[in-house]
Design a protein around this motif. Structure first.
Motif, mmCIF file in Angstrom:
data_model
loop_
_atom_site.group_PDB
_atom_site.id
_atom_site.type_symbol
_atom_site.label_atom_id
_atom_site.label_comp_id
_atom_site.label_asym_id
_atom_site.label_seq_id
_atom_site.Cartn_x
_atom_site.Cartn_y
_atom_site.Cartn_z
ATOM 1 N N CYS A 119 18.677 137.858 -17.554
ATOM 2 C CA CYS A 119 17.590 139.123 -17.203
ATOM 3 C C CYS A 119 17.878 140.396 -17.971
ATOM 4 C CB CYS A 119 17.800 139.213 -15.558
ATOM 5 S SG CYS A 119 17.274 138.095 -14.523
ATOM 6 N N SER A 120 19.222 140.548 -18.067
ATOM 7 C CA SER A 120 19.494 141.765 -19.091
ATOM 8 C C SER A 120 19.155 141.781 -20.544
ATOM 9 C CB SER A 120 21.091 142.134 -18.989
ATOM 10 O OG SER A 120 21.601 142.235 -17.723
ATOM 11 N N TYR A 121 19.430 140.545 -21.033
ATOM 12 C CA TYR A 121 19.000 140.469 -22.309
ATOM 13 C C TYR A 121 18.311 138.962 -22.584
ATOM 14 C CZ TYR A 121 20.169 140.230 -27.514
ATOM 15 O OH TYR A 121 19.789 140.314 -28.798
ATOM 16 N N PRO A 122 16.830 139.323 -22.489
ATOM 17 C CA PRO A 122 16.149 137.934 -22.477
ATOM 18 C C PRO A 122 16.067 137.268 -23.802
ATOM 19 C CG PRO A 122 14.953 139.751 -21.452
ATOM 20 C CD PRO A 122 16.240 140.388 -22.139
ATOM 21 N N ASP A 123 16.705 137.744 -24.834
ATOM 22 C CA ASP A 123 16.695 136.873 -25.944
ATOM 23 C C ASP A 123 17.545 135.700 -25.756
ATOM 24 O OD1 ASP A 123 15.291 139.022 -26.964
ATOM 25 O OD2 ASP A 123 16.707 139.051 -28.756
ATOM 26 N N LEU A 124 18.405 135.830 -24.716
ATOM 27 C CA LEU A 124 19.359 134.639 -24.280
ATOM 28 C C LEU A 124 18.604 133.581 -23.771
ATOM 29 C CD1 LEU A 124 22.394 136.494 -22.869
ATOM 30 C CD2 LEU A 124 22.352 135.466 -24.987
ATOM 31 N N LEU A 125 17.333 133.658 -23.485
ATOM 32 C CA LEU A 125 16.631 132.620 -23.058
ATOM 33 C C LEU A 125 16.424 131.485 -24.025
ATOM 34 C CD1 LEU A 125 14.202 134.568 -20.819
ATOM 35 C CD2 LEU A 125 15.654 132.830 -19.941
ATOM 36 N N GLU A 126 16.722 131.945 -25.209
ATOM 37 C CA GLU A 126 16.719 130.754 -26.519
ATOM 38 C C GLU A 126 17.864 130.166 -26.780
ATOM 39 O OE1 GLU A 126 13.586 130.457 -27.376
ATOM 40 O OE2 GLU A 126 12.975 132.061 -26.289
ATOM 41 N N ASP A 127 18.906 130.675 -26.015
ATOM 42 C CA ASP A 127 20.248 130.031 -26.069
ATOM 43 C C ASP A 127 20.458 128.668 -25.542
ATOM 44 O OD1 ASP A 127 23.048 129.613 -26.211
ATOM 45 O OD2 ASP A 127 23.631 131.560 -26.386
ATOM 46 N N SER A 128 20.974 127.692 -26.060
ATOM 47 C CA SER A 128 20.935 126.525 -25.499
ATOM 48 C C SER A 128 22.420 126.103 -24.685
ATOM 49 C CB SER A 128 21.067 125.446 -26.498
ATOM 50 O OG SER A 128 22.206 125.752 -27.401
ATOM 51 N N LYS A 129 23.005 127.251 -24.738
ATOM 52 C CA LYS A 129 24.402 127.182 -24.008
ATOM 53 C C LYS A 129 24.125 127.696 -22.439
ATOM 54 C CE LYS A 129 27.820 128.285 -27.502
ATOM 55 N NZ LYS A 129 27.054 129.387 -28.290
ATOM 56 N N PHE A 130 22.769 128.210 -22.494
ATOM 57 C CA PHE A 130 22.903 128.633 -20.835
ATOM 58 C C PHE A 130 21.977 127.345 -20.233
ATOM 59 C CE2 PHE A 130 23.993 132.734 -22.358
ATOM 60 C CZ PHE A 130 24.172 133.418 -21.223
ATOM 61 N N PRO A 131 22.398 126.971 -18.914
ATOM 62 C CA PRO A 131 21.649 125.926 -18.258
ATOM 63 C C PRO A 131 20.344 126.285 -17.823
ATOM 64 C CG PRO A 131 23.452 126.967 -16.638
ATOM 65 C CD PRO A 131 23.608 127.489 -18.092
ATOM 66 N N GLU A 132 19.559 125.258 -17.673
ATOM 67 C CA GLU A 132 17.737 125.563 -17.362
ATOM 68 C C GLU A 132 17.822 126.134 -15.906
ATOM 69 O OE1 GLU A 132 15.403 125.549 -19.253
ATOM 70 O OE2 GLU A 132 16.621 125.186 -20.934
ATOM 71 N N ASP A 133 18.425 125.853 -15.177
ATOM 72 C CA ASP A 133 18.294 126.385 -13.705
ATOM 73 C C ASP A 133 18.635 127.825 -13.678
ATOM 74 O OD1 ASP A 133 21.086 125.419 -14.054
ATOM 75 O OD2 ASP A 133 21.291 124.683 -12.266
ATOM 76 N N ALA A 134 19.453 128.154 -14.469
ATOM 77 C CA ALA A 134 19.768 129.554 -14.772
ATOM 78 C C ALA A 134 18.667 130.155 -15.343
ATOM 79 C CB ALA A 134 21.003 130.016 -15.426
ATOM 80 N N LYS A 135 18.100 129.560 -16.330
ATOM 81 C CA LYS A 135 17.015 130.215 -17.172
ATOM 82 C C LYS A 135 15.735 130.310 -16.369
ATOM 83 C CE LYS A 135 18.437 128.858 -21.780
ATOM 84 N NZ LYS A 135 18.149 127.716 -22.850
#
Lengths: 526, 551
Positions: A119-135
């Motif tokens: 939420c703080s840095y939405p560019d991370l939504l493209e980062d594959s290391k973050f799980p889908e449910d968090a995204k």
């Protein structure tokens, strides 16, 4: 002496004569006077301070908040002294004064922090290391924010979607009893909401001034807020001999006494208890509700420790659920506000200042006033709101983060349970310390026996005896606790509050040090 | 048709103020579309009946349990609080938004909220660097990610080292994280060209509002004619009047000079002070510079005069400087009260009690949601300072994420750092766009007959004066509302534009204004201003019975 030099000053400085004369005729505090004299000697023209102890809001003076009081200030000082290389009989200060889990090494729940980072840095939504449910959760939260940003103000009551999520969560917790999102107000930690509700309730003068019933011992936010608001504190004592349980006859007694000099209008309950760690039985909650209904008291239920229940046979019952199960006669009339927070339970996210309250049966016109009042502060911090949303909407069994989440949550709560029973066991081994079971919350509030000689010495120093005890403990061991007097206790009894939060190994050391200190203290003063 | 429309408008507008009654949304054109709800007259009647029923139920129906907390028993000071920026007009805007979402039709497709200085909600992008640091602090595993720049990581590490257990989830000390307080002090010293700043005088807050309320709370005491009087500008940001009502202090108005670009006139300060002394004890003067809602930037000379006045009359100075980075007019410059005080010499600098406020919400970052802010407290009695710390400690601490955001603002990338270029470019582009919009707003508004707008020298708002024809004033009075409220409600109903009536900020009698932000994107702002112009002209036409070319 003061008035003499004040007069001398007047003759020297014709400028600002009025205030100098006023000064001369008024008792002034020695120190500030010398300061003024000093600045005069330095060639500066003398000028009264506008804001002094004499002119300050008198209610502020009456506010006391022991959890961050003098003992904690001394602890911070000692920390600095240690850093400067000053030798002490210990190498670090252990702050067991405040329920600050992360500061004591508890790790944040990974999933929560992932969502917040997204939420703080939405560019991370493209980062594959973050799980889908968090995204998906982050996306949903951002969609509900103005301009898709945590940086926009939310509505003053809190983001609507988050209020809906909270309402669903409460419904689930309470076995299906309906919850209206419109009754949810997000807040800056639970403290904020508690102070706001009290602010609404305070009115009248003299005999008709609002009285608020609070437990003794209590969490000092309550007494501080009442002092600040100029309301009347009505103390009801918890029954130490009976695991700090709430006794209805004590409530009745306190109320009758209070009616002689104020107008009792609210009853505050902390369940699970802070600082006392008891968990209320369902029966007890029913009795409290019946009492509130009969006496027309507004109920304030502080339920921030609702997930922190450790003792076998104890269970958390929400006031709302019990109220609704008691039938329409109660559920349609008793006014209730219940409070929750991100700071406690297994989250321990104090720094985000997330929280909410649910209001039940609040007069619709008063609700408009409440909304207006909270609007002046614009909105609660949005990161805290986002966090709260994930707390009430955690990973589900079919989601990738579920296993990790459950493991982290279970571990945290299991460790707390273990520490609760360990604390109680070790403290009860010490002659002169008696500790009730820590059924819930994060604190133990043991009774300590202080020898008459120690009490005498404390009085000579102008200190409350348990403050004297805790200061000595701090100076000798580096352990920072809060004296029972900061929470209130029966006359002639002494306690301290300590958190059960340090890591297990450290907690063992803390408890051993307290044991040793107490034995030594007893020897010294008997 | 006209009569019907005007009836509809009346009922609607009355409805907007009648907050406790659930509203049926009918638009101005609602009479024409019968399917949209009950007819307007009926709606009005129902409302009356509901109110009546409620009152009688309270009085007569003995079976109904009287509530403990009612309008009669509510804290009377809470009742007195008013906060127009989120007042009835904004609630109405929210209702219209929901109505549109549910598929309802209006003469417009979206509500544009120009009521509040909420930059991100209006599409302003966050500063990348700030968000990187906050994300790193929130989820420190990201420290290993190569996609984050080193200077952001370095700052995040430093902030986390200042946090208990190296987590944003721990409480900080009540005045804020120590290293952030130190960074702020260093920043102020730099801003003020070397005027010393002691980090122990810095207190982090939950937005600037929190700091302002806390300081006012310390200052309010006494009874009757010794009750604390607080001098505030008119027009003012209504946080001040709201706080004063809540604390039952005495509001002492000094009027800004509209004919002189909303400048502060020292004679007016003297007048207000002398008049107030008759019934209260004026002890505080509040200044908002750059001005909200009035957008003026104070000259150095004017600040000197204010400080001299405060010195002479023994007033505590509160300077709200949250728009310090928002100065657009080429001939204007921000001067901090602290720096000016210092330059006036030791007899001032060592004696005048001053608190100045800053925030993460404005400037070029616009991070309102983080609720970050700080105040610097100068010459406060040490014992009172201890009381302040105690008071702050009851609320435990300001939100850590907001403190972290504040730290980035006072400690931004330096020229030699990797992200400097991008940071600098983002910052200038935000401030450049704001300056452009400030000018555009002033120009277009001044081209409308019956609207007069001072230059927007700084901050984020225009506060134009609007001519409201006597007939409209009469109609408003008949409806029991302020004429500019009527105007703004009509504007909202007809165009979807949400602005705040001047009466919510205070204004000279018989003058009318509204506050609008300059925050929408340039394209949208152009459309918005065009709509305001069209609305204003048709409003004048409607109420003065004049034809277009006569205006």
């Amino acid at each position: 002496k003061d008035s003499k030099s004040g007069l001398a000053l007047t003759s020297l400085v014709p400028y600002r004569q009025d205030s100098c004369i006023a000064l001369a005729s008024q008792p002034m505090h020695q120190r500030s006077f010398t300061q003024k004299l000093h600045s005069f000697m330095n060639g500066c023209e003398y000028r009264d301070r506008v804001l002094t102890m004499d002119t300050m809001n008198p209610n502020v003076k009456r506010v006391e908040y022991a959890v961050r009081g003098p003992i904690v200030q001394r602890a911070v000082q000692i920390e600095r002294e240690l850093k400067m290389g000053i030798k002490k009989p210990f190498t670090e200060v252990i702050k067991a004064n405040i329920g600050d889990c992360h500061a004591m090494g508890q790790k944040p729940i990974t999933f929560f922090r992932q969502v917040l980072a997204l939420c703080s840095y939405p560019d991370l939504l493209e980062d594959s290391k973050f799980p889908e449910d968090a995204k998906s959760r982050a996306r949903r939260i951002l969609q509900a924010c103005g301009g898709g940003s945590l940086g926009a103000y939310s509505t003053s009551q809190g983001i609507e979607m988050i209020r809906q999520d909270i309402a669903r969560y409460i419904e689930q917790r309470d076995g299906g009893i309906t919850c209206d999102p419109d009754n949810i107000y997000l807040s800056t930690g639970a403290s904020d909401a508690i102070v706001t509700m009290l602010k609404l309730l305070v009115s009248g003068e003299g005999m008709s001034r609002t009285g608020v019933m609070i437990s003794i011992p209590q969490y000092p936010l309550y007494s501080a807020a009442l002092a600040d608001l100029g309301a009347v504190q009505i103390s009801y004592y918890l029954d130490e001999d009976n695991c700090w349980s709430l006794d209805i006859s004590e409530l009745r007694h306190a109320l009758q006494e209070a009616k002689k000099h104020c107008s009792p209008r609210a009853l505050c309950i902390i369940n699970p208890g802070n600082p006392t760690g008891q968990v209320q039985s369902r029966q007890c909650i029913e009795d409290v509700i019946r009492f509130a209904a009969a006496e027309k008291l507004f109920l304030m239920a502080d339920e921030v420790y609702q997930d922190n229940v450790y003792a076998d046979g104890c269970k958390f019952h929400s006031f709302k659920k019990v109220l609704f199960e008691m039938g329409l006669e109660y559920s349609e009339k008793v006014e209730l506000a219940s409070f929750h927070s991100t700071s406690k339970c297994y989250m321990g996210e104090c720094g985000f200042r997330g929280g909410y309250m649910e209001v039940v049966n609040l007069d619709p016109e008063v609700k408009v006033q409440l909304t207006k009042l909270v609007s002046v502060r614009l909105c609660p911090p949005v990161p805290g709101q986002a966090l709260l949303d994930v707390v009430v909407n955690p990973p589900q069994p079919d989601e990738p983060s579920y296993d990790t989440f459950i493991k982290e949550r279970t571990d945290t709560l299991a460790t707390l349970a273990e520490k609760a029973s360990m604390t109680q066991e070790i403290l009860n081994q010490v002659p002169g310390i008696k500790c009730n079971p820590v059924q819930g919350a994060m604190y133990t509030f043991p009774r300590i026996h202080l020898p008459p000689k120690a009490i005498l010495e404390a009085k000579e120093k102008g200190q409350v005896p348990d403050m004297f005890y805790c200061m000595k403990l701090l100076e000798e061991t580096g352990i920072c606790l809060v004296p029972g007097s900061g929470f209130g206790q029966r006359d002639g009894t002494y306690h301290f509050r300590m958190t059960i939060l340090p890591p297990k190994e450290k907690l063992k050391i803390v408890l051993a040090k307290i044991k040793e200190f107490h034995q030594h203290f007893m020897e010294q003063y008997s | 048709m006209y009569r019907l429309q005007s009836l509809a408008a009346r009922s609607l507008i009355a409805g907007a103020l009648d907050l406790c009654t659930p509203l049926t949304l009918t638009s101005l054109t609602g009479v024409r579309h019968k399917s949209q709800g009950p007819s307007v007259e009926k709606c009005g009647q129902m409302r009356f009946i509901t109110a009546e029923a409620k009152a009688s139920a309270g009085r007569l129906d003995g079976k109904m349990r009287e509530k403990t907390l009612t309008m009669d028993t509510l804290n009377p000071q809470v009742k007195a609080v008013e906060y127009a920026v989120r007042g009835p007009i904004v609630l109405k805007a929210g209702e219209i938004e929901r109505y549109l979402e549910e598929g309802g039709t209006k003469p417009f497709s979206e509500v544009i909220k120009a009521n509040i200085g909420d930059a991100h909600a209006m599409g302003q992008q966050p500063i990348t660097f700030l968000r990187q640091v906050v994300a790193l602090c929130t989820f420190p595993e990201l420290m290993d990610s190569p996609s984050f720049p080193e200077d952001a990581k370095w700052r995040a590490r430093r902030i986390l080292q200042g946090c208990g257990g190296h987590s944003l989830g721990s409480y900080s000390a009540s005045p804020g994280v120590e290293c952030i307080r130190k960074d702020i002090a260093a920043y102020i010293e730099q801003r003020d060209e070397g005027v010393p700043s002691d980090w122990e005088n810095i207190y982090l807050t939950t937005g600037a509002s929190d700091g302002i309320m806390t300081i006012l709370r310390l200052l309010v005491s006494g009874k009757d004619s010794s009750r604390t009087g607080v001098m505030i500008p008119i027009p003012q940001y209504p946080l001040y009047s709201a706080a004063i009502s809540e604390m039952d202090a005495v509001q002492v108005n000094y009027y800004l000079d509209e004919d002189n670009c909303w400048a502060l006139d020292i004679n007016e300060l003297h007048r207000a002070y002398q008049a107030a002394k008759q019934h209260c004890q004026p002890r505080v003067i509040c200044i908002i510079n750059p001005g909200n809602p009035t957008g003026q930037v104070q000259s150095k000379k004017c600040i000197e005069e204010v400080l001299h006045f405060a010195y002479e009359e023994n007033l505590f100075v509160m300077s709200d400087e949250v728009y310090q980075d928002n100065v657009y007019a080429p001939d204007c410059q921000f001067h901090s009260f602290k720096k000016v005080l210092y330059e006036m010499g030791p007899e001032y600098f060592s004696s005048v009690e001053l608190v100045s406020f800053h925030s993460t919400s404005k400037g070029y970052t616009g991070e309102c949601g983080f609720r970050g802010g700080y105040m610097e407290v100068i010459n406060m009695d040490p014992e009172v300072k201890a009381q302040l710390v105690k008071l702050l400690s009851v609320r435990l601490c300001p939100p850590l994420a907001g403190q972290a955001a504040m730290d980035v603002i006072v400690n931004p990338p330096q020229p030699e750092e990797h992200t400097f270029k991008q940071f600098h470019q983002e910052k200038s582009s935000v401030l450049g766009a704001l300056a452009e919009k400030a000018k555009l707003t002033e120009q277009i508004l001044n081209s409308v007959p019956g609207i007069k707008c001072n230059p927007v020298q700084g901050s984020m708002y225009a506060f134009p004066r609007i001519f409201i024809p006597p007939k409209a004033v009469e109609e408003a009075k008949a409806l029991g509302m302020q004429p500019d409220m009527l105007y703004c409600l009509r504007l909202l109903e007809e165009t979807g534009i949400c602005v705040v009536p001047g009466s919510g900020f205070g204004q000279k009698d018989r003058t009318y204004h509204f506050r609008m932000t300059i925050l929408p994107s340039i394209e949208k702002l152009n459309v918005l201003l065009g709509k305001v112009r069209d609305f204003h002209i048709s409003f004048l036409k409607e109420y003065s019975g004049l034809e277009w070319d006569e205006i």
